[in-house]
Design an enzyme around this catalytic site. Structure first.
Site, PDB file in Angstrom:
ATOM      1  N   CYS A   2      62.014  47.946  69.391  1.00  0.00           N
ATOM      2  CA  CYS A   2      62.358  49.380  69.311  1.00  0.00           C
ATOM      3  C   CYS A   2      61.140  50.244  68.991  1.00  0.00           C
ATOM      4  O   CYS A   2      60.226  49.830  68.284  1.00  0.00           O
ATOM      5  CB  CYS A   2      63.381  49.609  68.222  1.00  0.00           C
ATOM      6  SG  CYS A   2      64.823  48.571  68.372  1.00  0.00           S
ATOM      7  N   ARG A  27      56.482  48.237  74.522  1.00  0.00           N
ATOM      8  CA  ARG A  27      56.995  47.371  73.460  1.00  0.00           C
ATOM      9  C   ARG A  27      58.234  46.612  73.911  1.00  0.00           C
ATOM     10  O   ARG A  27      58.659  45.673  73.249  1.00  0.00           O
ATOM     11  CB  ARG A  27      57.358  48.209  72.231  1.00  0.00           C
ATOM     12  CG  ARG A  27      56.175  48.883  71.591  1.00  0.00           C
ATOM     13  CD  ARG A  27      56.623  49.960  70.643  1.00  0.00           C
ATOM     14  NE  ARG A  27      57.322  49.415  69.498  1.00  0.00           N
ATOM     15  CZ  ARG A  27      56.791  49.265  68.292  1.00  0.00           C
ATOM     16  NH1 ARG A  27      55.549  49.626  68.085  1.00  0.00           N
ATOM     17  NH2 ARG A  27      57.479  48.782  67.295  1.00  0.00           N
ATOM     18  N   TRP A  76      65.767  48.093  71.606  1.00  0.00           N
ATOM     19  CA  TRP A  76      65.740  46.710  72.098  1.00  0.00           C
ATOM     20  C   TRP A  76      66.904  46.025  71.399  1.00  0.00           C
ATOM     21  O   TRP A  76      66.867  45.796  70.193  1.00  0.00           O
ATOM     22  CB  TRP A  76      64.411  46.083  71.712  1.00  0.00           C
ATOM     23  CG  TRP A  76      64.078  44.786  72.367  1.00  0.00           C
ATOM     24  CD1 TRP A  76      63.549  44.593  73.605  1.00  0.00           C
ATOM     25  CD2 TRP A  76      64.203  43.477  71.787  1.00  0.00           C
ATOM     26  NE1 TRP A  76      63.348  43.264  73.832  1.00  0.00           N
ATOM     27  CE2 TRP A  76      63.737  42.549  72.742  1.00  0.00           C
ATOM     28  CE3 TRP A  76      64.674  42.989  70.563  1.00  0.00           C
ATOM     29  CZ2 TRP A  76      63.721  41.183  72.512  1.00  0.00           C
ATOM     30  CZ3 TRP A  76      64.654  41.627  70.335  1.00  0.00           C
ATOM     31  CH2 TRP A  76      64.185  40.741  71.297  1.00  0.00           C
ATOM     32  N   ASN A 102      64.631  51.337  63.335  1.00  0.00           N
ATOM     33  CA  ASN A 102      64.064  50.050  63.764  1.00  0.00           C
ATOM     34  C   ASN A 102      64.300  49.061  62.645  1.00  0.00           C
ATOM     35  O   ASN A 102      64.130  49.422  61.474  1.00  0.00           O
ATOM     36  CB  ASN A 102      62.551  50.137  63.982  1.00  0.00           C
ATOM     37  CG  ASN A 102      62.204  50.847  65.253  1.00  0.00           C
ATOM     38  OD1 ASN A 102      63.080  51.297  65.968  1.00  0.00           O
ATOM     39  ND2 ASN A 102      60.914  50.963  65.519  1.00  0.00           N
ATOM     40  N   GLY A 103      64.618  47.827  62.991  1.00  0.00           N
ATOM     41  CA  GLY A 103      64.850  46.818  61.961  1.00  0.00           C
ATOM     42  C   GLY A 103      66.288  46.355  62.000  1.00  0.00           C
ATOM     43  O   GLY A 103      66.992  46.554  62.995  1.00  0.00           O
ATOM     44  N   GLU A 484      48.854  27.989  76.200  1.00  0.00           N
ATOM     45  CA  GLU A 484      48.772  29.428  76.454  1.00  0.00           C
ATOM     46  C   GLU A 484      48.956  29.735  77.947  1.00  0.00           C
ATOM     47  O   GLU A 484      49.654  30.683  78.314  1.00  0.00           O
ATOM     48  CB  GLU A 484      47.428  29.979  75.937  1.00  0.00           C
ATOM     49  CG  GLU A 484      47.176  31.446  76.219  1.00  0.00           C
ATOM     50  CD  GLU A 484      48.206  32.401  75.604  1.00  0.00           C
ATOM     51  OE1 GLU A 484      49.065  31.957  74.842  1.00  0.00           O
ATOM     52  OE2 GLU A 484      48.147  33.594  75.939  1.00  0.00           O
ATOM     53  N   LYS A 488      51.953  32.113  79.314  1.00  0.00           N
ATOM     54  CA  LYS A 488      51.648  33.320  80.097  1.00  0.00           C
ATOM     55  C   LYS A 488      52.442  33.315  81.386  1.00  0.00           C
ATOM     56  O   LYS A 488      53.045  34.307  81.772  1.00  0.00           O
ATOM     57  CB  LYS A 488      50.130  33.300  80.397  1.00  0.00           C
ATOM     58  CG  LYS A 488      49.461  34.588  80.547  1.00  0.00           C
ATOM     59  CD  LYS A 488      48.992  35.225  79.259  1.00  0.00           C
ATOM     60  CE  LYS A 488      50.050  35.344  78.238  1.00  0.00           C
ATOM     61  NZ  LYS A 488      49.774  35.852  76.989  1.00  0.00           N
ATOM     62  N   GLU A 491      56.238  33.836  80.737  1.00  0.00           N
ATOM     63  CA  GLU A 491      56.520  35.196  80.257  1.00  0.00           C
ATOM     64  C   GLU A 491      56.650  36.185  81.409  1.00  0.00           C
ATOM     65  O   GLU A 491      57.559  37.000  81.429  1.00  0.00           O
ATOM     66  CB  GLU A 491      55.362  35.700  79.372  1.00  0.00           C
ATOM     67  CG  GLU A 491      55.406  35.264  77.941  1.00  0.00           C
ATOM     68  CD  GLU A 491      54.210  35.788  77.149  1.00  0.00           C
ATOM     69  OE1 GLU A 491      54.416  36.191  76.013  1.00  0.00           O
ATOM     70  OE2 GLU A 491      53.064  35.807  77.669  1.00  0.00           O
ATOM     71  N   HIS A 507      55.029   8.972  78.644  1.00  0.00           N
ATOM     72  CA  HIS A 507      56.125   8.734  77.702  1.00  0.00           C
ATOM     73  C   HIS A 507      57.352   9.565  78.034  1.00  0.00           C
ATOM     74  O   HIS A 507      58.179   9.815  77.159  1.00  0.00           O
ATOM     75  CB  HIS A 507      55.633   8.994  76.277  1.00  0.00           C
ATOM     76  CG  HIS A 507      54.473   8.132  75.904  1.00  0.00           C
ATOM     77  ND1 HIS A 507      54.585   6.773  75.747  1.00  0.00           N
ATOM     78  CD2 HIS A 507      53.163   8.432  75.728  1.00  0.00           C
ATOM     79  CE1 HIS A 507      53.393   6.269  75.460  1.00  0.00           C
ATOM     80  NE2 HIS A 507      52.512   7.254  75.450  1.00  0.00           N
ATOM     81  N   LYS A 607      56.698  43.505  72.908  1.00  0.00           N
ATOM     82  CA  LYS A 607      55.299  43.365  72.508  1.00  0.00           C
ATOM     83  C   LYS A 607      55.186  43.023  71.031  1.00  0.00           C
ATOM     84  O   LYS A 607      54.389  42.197  70.627  1.00  0.00           O
ATOM     85  CB  LYS A 607      54.571  44.693  72.786  1.00  0.00           C
ATOM     86  CG  LYS A 607      53.102  44.689  72.417  1.00  0.00           C
ATOM     87  CD  LYS A 607      52.316  43.908  73.439  1.00  0.00           C
ATOM     88  CE  LYS A 607      50.856  43.794  73.085  1.00  0.00           C
ATOM     89  NZ  LYS A 607      50.242  42.671  73.825  1.00  0.00           N
TER      90      LYS A 607
HETATM   91  C1  G6P Z   1      55.457  38.632  71.001  1.00  0.00           C
HETATM   92  C2  G6P Z   1      54.500  38.980  72.135  1.00  0.00           C
HETATM   93  C3  G6P Z   1      53.451  37.897  72.278  1.00  0.00           C
HETATM   94  C4  G6P Z   1      52.728  37.688  70.959  1.00  0.00           C
HETATM   95  C5  G6P Z   1      53.714  37.387  69.830  1.00  0.00           C
HETATM   96  C6  G6P Z   1      53.033  37.445  68.471  1.00  0.00           C
HETATM   97  O1  G6P Z   1      56.213  37.521  71.346  1.00  0.00           O
HETATM   98  O2  G6P Z   1      55.209  39.131  73.341  1.00  0.00           O
HETATM   99  O3  G6P Z   1      52.510  38.274  73.258  1.00  0.00           O
HETATM  100  O4  G6P Z   1      51.834  36.623  71.086  1.00  0.00           O
HETATM  101  O5  G6P Z   1      54.738  38.381  69.804  1.00  0.00           O
HETATM  102  O6  G6P Z   1      52.621  38.755  68.235  1.00  0.00           O
HETATM  103  P1  G6P Z   1      51.467  39.202  67.273  1.00  0.00           P
HETATM  104  O7  G6P Z   1      51.418  40.705  67.396  1.00  0.00           O
HETATM  105  O8  G6P Z   1      51.892  38.767  65.888  1.00  0.00           O
HETATM  106  O9  G6P Z   1      50.218  38.540  67.712  1.00  0.00           O
END
Ligand code: G6P
Length: 612
Positions: A2, A27, A76, A102-103, A484, A488, A491, A507, A607
């Site tokens: 949010c 976000r 969100w 938010n929260g 990673e 990526k 995502e 395994h 985000k």
């Molecule tokens: C969300 C984002 C990721 C990020 C993760 C941790 O899932 O989509 O890209 O790696 O949060 O976020 P931070 O701001 O703590 O690195």
């Protein structure tokens, strides 16, 4: 997650709110809304499910909503599905109060039952609506906006950043915060609240970060802040020196691509000031060599890609420091009864500095006596403020949900911690240290080289974007890198993907390899190149299509077995993932592009994850 923006000034508020919300789109959200104190009395609320553009069209870019004081929100969904009625702002039943939140209000069920019992009718399924209804309930008793806010805050439990309007006090916004980010913006006769500085940077660069328990009252005369005991607080202001253009696309089709290409520059900012006369010099860190020597346990705690930085860091730090390093997911760590004492160092990694699980893990570790050293991008964020020590990544604003330049800069900073600590402990070989410093110096330039040679990646992606499942395999640093690369890809392209330590293939996972399965084989780590090759041969023998990533030194060797090879320039071992991640970011980007995905705002993702 949010987003919040609020405006008090002399201009029409709604267009400013919409513009602010558009800068928070990255976000992640599923609905949006604005509320404005109407000049004719009352509060005008407009909201709708879907993209911000839907709301903007509904109110003609804000022109339809008169009034110079208002609040806006991108939601969100957590409690209640994305829908018009569940969107914020929430209006109290009598229409006197509008609230954005938010929260999560953890005790909302109990409050809702109480209010329903008092005859209040709820419209939405959200936890947030209880704030608006409770405000009106208390206001009907005390007839004082601020007093009603105080009573609400004493009654609700959980996390919140709140923006509140009252029709009877049409000159103000009241804002409050606990465990959710909220900042105040100081313009010329106009004042703002925002969950994130990008929402208001067009209007002001002077901001102050609200602390837990604080309440802010914004009018055109300024902002008054009180703490939980109703004592006035003198806020320290920060000047934001990001360029507005840093939060715009600058000719790139997507923020993600722009941010991938910004990595050399971001790395220069993160590395150069910390290398002096051939030594890693962490002037911005308070820890002394003696304190470093006193740590007997080291944890790295983070979420998502930041956690993957920790996975690479574990290999590098253990090698450089000869100390064991445990890497933990923040969401697990916080409830794991971690073994911590005052000889424990917890390295917290977070781009946003606001990830709720990471924040909670930090607090847990701190309460148990650990020293907290954080690696954070967003200056002044909650994690930065609550840490004992902070090393900023200086990557600039990262807008695309899928992180790229934040990952790279976090990794560089963690590597520099490893070198500095290794030196303090006397555990790092001096020739290796010198080579690593030289490697760090050359890293931005080498990354430019990788970026200049990305045509092959685009071509390969355009031929392989139709897979249902893609595997990443590698050993040691390449395994951490694969985690990673795989994240990526899933995502932003929505392709199922897993990363495996190559040695584990036999395994179980190898049973999934069949004719045409795409395997991204990572073989940059020269010491284990032969082993990487034998895993490539194994999956090829089962029909896999292989895309290999190696170094220039091993390219020719790899090409004997694999037709599709990408290579990165040679560098010291510890920096291989820093170069290797770039082709993987580009691969994900181009695959997602071919599939027509919403690259900067992938479905269901946010985000900054500020709920548990
Ligand atoms: C969300 C984002 C990721 C990020 C993760 C941790 O899932 O989509 O890209 O790696 O949060 O976020 P931070 O701001 O703590 O690195």
């Amino acid at each position: 997650m949010c987003g919040i923006v609020g405006f008090v000034g002399k201009q029409q508020a709604a267009p400013i709110l919409l513009d602010g919300l558009s800068r928070l789109e990255y976000r992640g959200y599923d609905s949006a809304g604005v509320a404005v104190v109407s000049p004719d009395g009352g509060i005008d609320v407009q909201k709708s499910k879907g993209r911000l553009q839907v709301l903007s069209d509904l109110i003609h870019g804000g022109e339809d909503m008169k009034g110079c004081i208002g609040i806006g929100h991108t939601r969100w969904a957590t409690h209640g599905a994305p829908s018009d009625v569940n969107s914020h702002p929430h209006l109290s039943e009598g229409g006197k109060f509008a609230v954005i939140h938010n929260g999560i209000i953890e005790n909302y069920v109990e409050i809702k039952e109480f209010l329903i019992h008092q005859g209040v009718h709820f419209r939405s399924e959200t936890d947030s609506e209880v704030v608006a209804q409770l405000l009106e309930f208390y206001y009907n008793e005390c007839h004082d906006f601020l007093e009603a806010v105080g009573r609400v805050l004493r009654r609700i439990e959980g996390a919140y950043a709140l923006g509140m309007l009252c029709a009877d006090c049409p000159d103000r916004i009241i804002a409050a915060r606990k465990d959710a980010p909220l900042l105040l913006g100081y313009g010329d006769g106009e004042y703002f609240i925002a969950s994130d500085v990008t929402a208001i940077i067009k209007h002001t660069r002077e901001v102050a970060y609200m602390e837990d328990g604080e309440i802010a009252i914004l009018t055109t005369d300024g902002i008054v802040v009180e703490d939980a005991l109703q004592q006035p607080v003198e806020k320290q202001r920060h000047h934001i020196d990001w360029e507005v253009s840093a939060a715009e696309k600058g000719g790139y089709p997507h923020f993600m691509l722009k941010e991938i290409f910004e990595q050399p520059e971001a790395l220069r900012r993160a590395i150069s000031p910390r290398l002096k006369d051939g030594r890693v010099t962490l002037d911005d860190m308070k820890l002394s060599a003696e304190q470093i020597r006193n740590f007997s346990r080291i944890f790295i705690v983070a979420c998502g890609s930041s956690y993957h930085v920790g996975m690479v860091g574990k290999y590098n730090l253990e090698h450089l420091m000869r100390r064991s390093v445990e890497v933990c997911l923040a969401s697990e760590f916080r409830y794991s009864d971690p073994i911590i004492d005052d000889h424990t160092l917890v390295i917290v990694i977070s781009q946003s500095g606001e990830t709720l699980d990471t924040m909670a893990a930090l607090r847990e570790a701190k309460a148990r006596g650990a020293y907290i050293l954080s690696i954070v991008n967003v200056v002044g964020s909650s994690i930065a403020r609550e840490s004992d020590d902070v090393l900023y990544t200086w990557a600039g604003p990262e807008i695309a949900v899928a992180t790229t330049k934040a990952y790279s800069t976090q990794l560089a900073v963690l590597d520099m911690i490893g070198l500095a600590f290794g030196e303090a402990l006397g555990t790092v070989d001096s020739a290796e240290y010198d080579a690593a410093v030289e490697g760090l110096q050359k890293l931005p330039e080498q990354l430019e080289e990788v970026l200049a040679n990305c045509a092959d990646i685009q071509k390969f992606a355009s031929e392989h974007f139709n897979h249902n499942s893609i595997f990443f395999i590698g050993r040691n640093l390449d395994y951490a890198l694969g985690l990673e690369g795989s994240l990526k890809l899933k995502e932003i392209s929505y392709i199922h993907s897993e990363a495996y330590a190559s040695g584990e293939l036999k395994h179980g996972t190898i049973s999934l390899i069949e004719d045409g399965t795409l395997v991204v084989a990572l073989g940059t780590y020269g010491r284990l190149f032969d082993k990487a090759m034998s895993n490539v041969v194994e999956v090829k023998a089962r029909g896999a299509d292989v895309l290999a990533l190696t170094t220039d030194a091993h390219r020719a060797e790899m090409e004997k077995t694999v037709p599709n090879v990408l290579s990165i320039p040679n560098t010291v071992d510890m920096l291989l993932p820093s170069l290797g991640v770039v082709p993987l970011q580009l691969f994900s980007y181009y695959v997602a592009l071919q599939r027509g995905c919403d690259i900067d705002k992938p479905r269901n993702l946010a985000k900054s994850v500020t709920v548990e």
